[in-house]
Each structure stands twice: as C-alpha cells, then as structure tokens.
Write a protein that holds these residues in place. Structure first.
Motif, PDB file in Angstrom:
ATOM      1  N   GLN A 155       0.859  -1.149  -0.129  1.00 36.66           N
ATOM      2  CA  GLN A 155      -0.136   0.074  -0.218  1.00 36.66           C
ATOM      3  C   GLN A 155       0.937   1.328  -0.034  1.00 36.66           C
ATOM      4  O   GLN A 155       0.452   2.442  -0.263  1.00 36.66           O
ATOM      5  CB  GLN A 155      -0.920   0.137   1.117  1.00 36.66           C
ATOM      6  CG  GLN A 155      -1.740  -1.074   1.308  1.00 36.66           C
ATOM      7  CD  GLN A 155      -2.854  -1.006   2.404  1.00 36.66           C
ATOM      8  OE1 GLN A 155      -3.317  -0.028   2.663  1.00 36.66           O
ATOM      9  NE2 GLN A 155      -3.141  -2.399   3.193  1.00 36.66           N
ATOM     10  N   ASP A 156       1.927   1.028   0.324  1.00 39.19           N
ATOM     11  CA  ASP A 156       2.863   2.334   0.234  1.00 39.19           C
ATOM     12  C   ASP A 156       4.442   2.108   0.053  1.00 39.19           C
ATOM     13  O   ASP A 156       4.726   1.068  -0.373  1.00 39.19           O
ATOM     14  CB  ASP A 156       2.751   3.045   1.820  1.00 39.19           C
ATOM     15  CG  ASP A 156       3.082   2.214   2.980  1.00 39.19           C
ATOM     16  OD1 ASP A 156       3.746   1.262   2.763  1.00 39.19           O
ATOM     17  OD2 ASP A 156       2.194   2.293   3.868  1.00 39.19           O
ATOM     18  N   HIS A 157       5.163   3.323   0.591  1.00 37.02           N
ATOM     19  CA  HIS A 157       6.546   2.864   0.101  1.00 37.02           C
ATOM     20  C   HIS A 157       7.294   2.191   1.224  1.00 37.02           C
ATOM     21  O   HIS A 157       8.776   1.812   1.190  1.00 37.02           O
ATOM     22  CB  HIS A 157       7.301   4.254  -0.073  1.00 37.02           C
ATOM     23  CG  HIS A 157       7.162   4.944   1.129  1.00 37.02           C
ATOM     24  ND1 HIS A 157       5.945   5.613   1.837  1.00 37.02           N
ATOM     25  CD2 HIS A 157       8.125   5.613   1.961  1.00 37.02           C
ATOM     26  CE1 HIS A 157       6.494   6.466   2.896  1.00 37.02           C
ATOM     27  NE2 HIS A 157       7.618   6.357   3.019  1.00 37.02           N
ATOM     28  N   ILE A 158       6.979   1.950   2.292  1.00 40.39           N
ATOM     29  CA  ILE A 158       7.505   1.209   3.662  1.00 40.39           C
ATOM     30  C   ILE A 158       8.262   0.182   3.210  1.00 40.39           C
ATOM     31  O   ILE A 158       9.490  -0.528   3.565  1.00 40.39           O
ATOM     32  CB  ILE A 158       6.617   1.138   4.790  1.00 40.39           C
ATOM     33  CG1 ILE A 158       5.902   2.438   5.321  1.00 40.39           C
ATOM     34  CG2 ILE A 158       7.297   0.484   5.967  1.00 40.39           C
ATOM     35  CD1 ILE A 158       7.110   3.650   5.436  1.00 40.39           C
ATOM     36  N   PRO A 159       7.537  -0.878   2.476  1.00 46.30           N
ATOM     37  CA  PRO A 159       8.106  -2.182   2.171  1.00 46.30           C
ATOM     38  C   PRO A 159       9.431  -1.929   1.033  1.00 46.30           C
ATOM     39  O   PRO A 159      10.446  -2.883   1.289  1.00 46.30           O
ATOM     40  CB  PRO A 159       7.248  -3.022   1.127  1.00 46.30           C
ATOM     41  CG  PRO A 159       5.948  -2.642   1.875  1.00 46.30           C
ATOM     42  CD  PRO A 159       6.105  -1.041   2.153  1.00 46.30           C
ATOM     43  N   GLY A 160       9.375  -1.031   0.447  1.00 44.72           N
ATOM     44  CA  GLY A 160      10.670  -0.564  -0.289  1.00 44.72           C
ATOM     45  C   GLY A 160      11.912  -0.480   0.776  1.00 44.72           C
ATOM     46  O   GLY A 160      12.905  -0.660   0.389  1.00 44.72           O
TER      47      GLY A 160
END
Length: 432
Positions: A155-160
C-alpha cells in the motif's frame, strides 16, 4: 458530505483485526501512497557510495530520477540510473537489456555496490532479477542486490525501505565483536541530536554503522562487529533478526516510544547487552518526566481527541494517552502490525474508538461537529480546527527525539493543546 453518514460507515476498533478491515473515508487518499520505489531510493540515498538501478517503464524511471535529483544524491548525473523496458523486453524478458545497461553503468561510474530495483512490470512478467544480480556480482566482484518493489502487492513505500535495508545483509562479513552499537532504521531527524546519542556518547560507546542514513559500503561490511544493534524503526527489524541469526549480534527495539516504562525497558536491555551499568542520568530523566506526566493528569483527564499521524507508534501512544484519562474518538492508521496487537488489546479494555485509514483530512471536516474533539494530533489546517474549538497538536518535532525527551515533548504538547481548546471554545461562546 454528511457527517452522520460518514460516522455510520466507520468501524470501531474491536471490529478490525487487520488493515483491510479498516474503512477509508473516500476512494482516494490524501496524501496518496508512495510507490516502494521511493523507499528503495531513500535508503540508497543514505549509502554514500551506492547506486540504484531501476528496471521498469519510463514512468517508473522518471519517478525515481526525479526523487534522486537532490544534491546529496548527485543530481542529474548522480547515483540513480534506469533500464527502461520496451515491448520487446516485456515479451521476451528484460534480463539481457539489464545486463547490457549494467555494463554501460560500470564503464561510466565506479559504484561500491548496486541495488537492482525491479518494478511492477518486471514482477508481472516474472524476470528472475535475483539470478541476474548474482551473475553480475560474480562478474564484477561487486555487491549487487536485487530489491523487489512491486506496488500492486503493498500500500505504500515502507516495504521498499524494509527490503532495501534488508538487502544490505548480503554485504556483511563476519567480524570480531567490538564494543560499538549500530543504529538501524534511522531515517528522520539527526541521531546525533537525540537523548539516546547523548547517553551513549557520555558513556564512551562508539557508534558503528548508521543505516540507512550516513554510511558507506565499508561501514556496512563491518556492521557485524557491533556488540548490539539498536533498531529505531520497524523497517530495520528484519535486518536485525538476520544479523542476530547469522552473526550473533543481539538487537534492542528503541523506537519513539511514549510510555516512559517502555523507554526505560529499552535502556535497560541496551545497557545489559553493553555490559555497562545503567547511567544515573537515565533514571534522573525517568523520574523527571514521570513527575511531568503526573502533573499533567488533571489537565488531560477527559480531554477528547482525534489521532491523525505522528512519529510515534499509533497503538502505543494511544494506549498511554488513554491511561492518562484522555478519550480517543477516532484513530487514523496506515497499518496494523503483529507487534501492535498487545497494545491494541490493552487499549480495547479502556476504550473503543472509531478507526479509519490515514489520512484524508477533507472528509474529516464533516465529522468534527459530530464528534466534537478537543484535540487533533497530526496534520490538519489549524485555522479550520480552531473555528470548531479544536486545538492542533504538532508532533513533527519528535522526529529528532529518541528517549524520555520524546515523552516530555508530547505530554507538554497535549497539555498546551488542551488549554488552547478551552480558550477557543470560550471565545466561540463570547462571539455567540
């Protein structure tokens, strides 16, 4: 929009167990979610001699390059390059094009490591970039790490951020243990201005690698020499676990806690690993902030609020505020992690607020008259809130805090906000 209808659509905290259960107020969210590419670029930016190679469409390449135009990333000719795939690559695979582009990059640059970052189209067609990275690593005797940043699975950039930090594990080599500490996950603020840094510095504890902000590849290679890893953000937790399993380096979770007992617990665990007596200054800070909290109890009892977005852990901070006697009316959240469940269960014993996904402040304005909170924590328009008798509690200054100073800051901010709300409502009555 009708505030009553919006509230009827919302669920209570006891009705949700994962983020998919949480209702969002509109089909679109503001601010919109960032692609995991952004997370990968942010991590690579903090490693001074690292390059990032993005493999994807021209839109993906433009998005990432625009992020990397800052001076500390090298500008237009800086440490971010792209492999733009075409219809041929999509049909027959992009591995060959990636290897050719990598050869060109090596001739033009001299990177100490390369993050080979895939995008949605590469993940959909199933190119094996892990194998490509391994082959390039052998060919050039250079750390090359594949990082998968497909947006359709998150859903957002955190996994990156998390995956790029974790990929750094591949660069690490066994080391003789020393007495330093690594700071893992530091992205916001300057660690050298934190209370935690001051405590460590006063004890003569050396700071090792600071990942992902302000390190180079050589620092990462030597990271296993640390006596303990200090995890200051959840995105570094997988790396810390890998280092503990492979190199025997223990870790301590030391995030922006609000509850001073959680902060003290982190300090105790840290100094146990360091085999150093807990400094008296830590206990002095604990008792000083405890007195501030006790003094604030009467001022905060019964004060209602909407929780928007802060640098703190949502369930941890809300549980502590409720223990102070405050009343949560609505909690906005972006995710529910496994570690949140203990705090969530404890919170439910004391309160059961509405929940929604963060953060679209446009529809929120229609429920202020219905919920009538005293405070709003996070980002909103102060003037709009003031007109409703609601005080805005700014929390961004806590980005540069780790320790009891963070708890002291937020308690004082809550007390000041409660006082402002009383004044706003008194003025509203006077006008009427």
């Amino acid at each position: 929009m009708d505030g009553k209808k919006i509230i009827k659509r919302l669920k209570r905290l006891d009705q949700v167990s994962c983020i998919k259960d949480v209702t969002q107020l509109t089909h679109t969210l503001f601010p919109g979610s960032h692609c995991p590419l952004m997370g990968a670029a942010l991590v690579a930016k903090g490693i001074r001699d690292a390059m990032i190679m993005v493999i994807g469409t021209d839109e993906c390449a433009y998005y990432t390059k625009s992020l990397a135009m800052s001076k500390d990333f090298g500008g237009i000719k800086g440490r971010c390059v792209s492999v733009i795939v075409d219809t041929h690559d999509v049909t027959f695979g992009s591995c060959e094009s990636t290897e050719l582009a990598f050869d060109e990059m090596i001739c033009e640059y001299n990177p100490a490591c390369v993050f080979l970052v895939t995008t949605c189209v590469i993940e959909i067609i199933g190119d094996d970039m892990d194998s490509v990275a391994a082959a390039l690593c052998d060919k050039y005797n250079l750390p090359v790490m594949a990082v998968h940043t497909e947006h359709f699975k998150c859903q957002d950039h955190i996994p990156g951020i998390e995956r790029t930090i974790s990929a750094c594990f591949q660069m690490m080599k066994p080391q003789q243990m020393g007495g330093s500490v690594n700071i893992l996950g530091q992205r916001l603020g300057n660690f050298n201005t934190t209370e935690l840094y001051t405590v460590l510095n006063d004890c003569g504890v050396e700071i090792g690698v600071m990942l992902p902000s302000g390190c180079d590849v050589d620092d990462i290679v030597k990271a296993p020499s640390a006596r303990v890893n200090i995890v200051v953000n959840e995105t570094a937790l997988p790396l810390a676990k890998l280092m503990q399993q492979q190199f025997g380096v223990p870790y301590v979770s030391f995030e922006r806690f609000f509850d001073i007992d959680n902060i003290l617990s982190s300090y105790n665990a840290l100094f146990d690993y360091l085999q150093i007596p807990l400094p008296q200054s830590v206990m002095d800070s604990y008792y000083r902030v405890d007195a501030i909290i006790n003094d604030a109890l009467d001022k905060l009892n019964g004060v209602s609020y909407i929780y928007g977005h802060t640098p703190f852990l949502p369930f941890e901070i809300n549980l502590f505020m409720v223990k102070l006697g405050m009343k949560p009316l609505l909690i906005q959240m972006a995710r529910i992690l496994d570690r949140d469940l203990v705090w969530k269960d404890e919170l439910l014993k004391l309160a059961n607020p509405f929940v929604t996904k963060s953060a679209n402040i446009t529809p929120l304005q229609y429920i202020y008259d219905e919920l009538q909170p005293n405070l709003y924590l996070g980002h909103e328009y102060a003037a709009r809130l003031q007109a409703k008798g609601i005080a805005l509690v700014h929390t961004d200054m806590a980005n540069s805090m780790l320790g009891f100073d963070a708890a002291e800051f937020i308690v004082n901010a809550l007390v000041n906000g409660a006082k402002q709300s009383i004044e706003f409502r008194a003025n509203m009555k006077g006008v009427m």
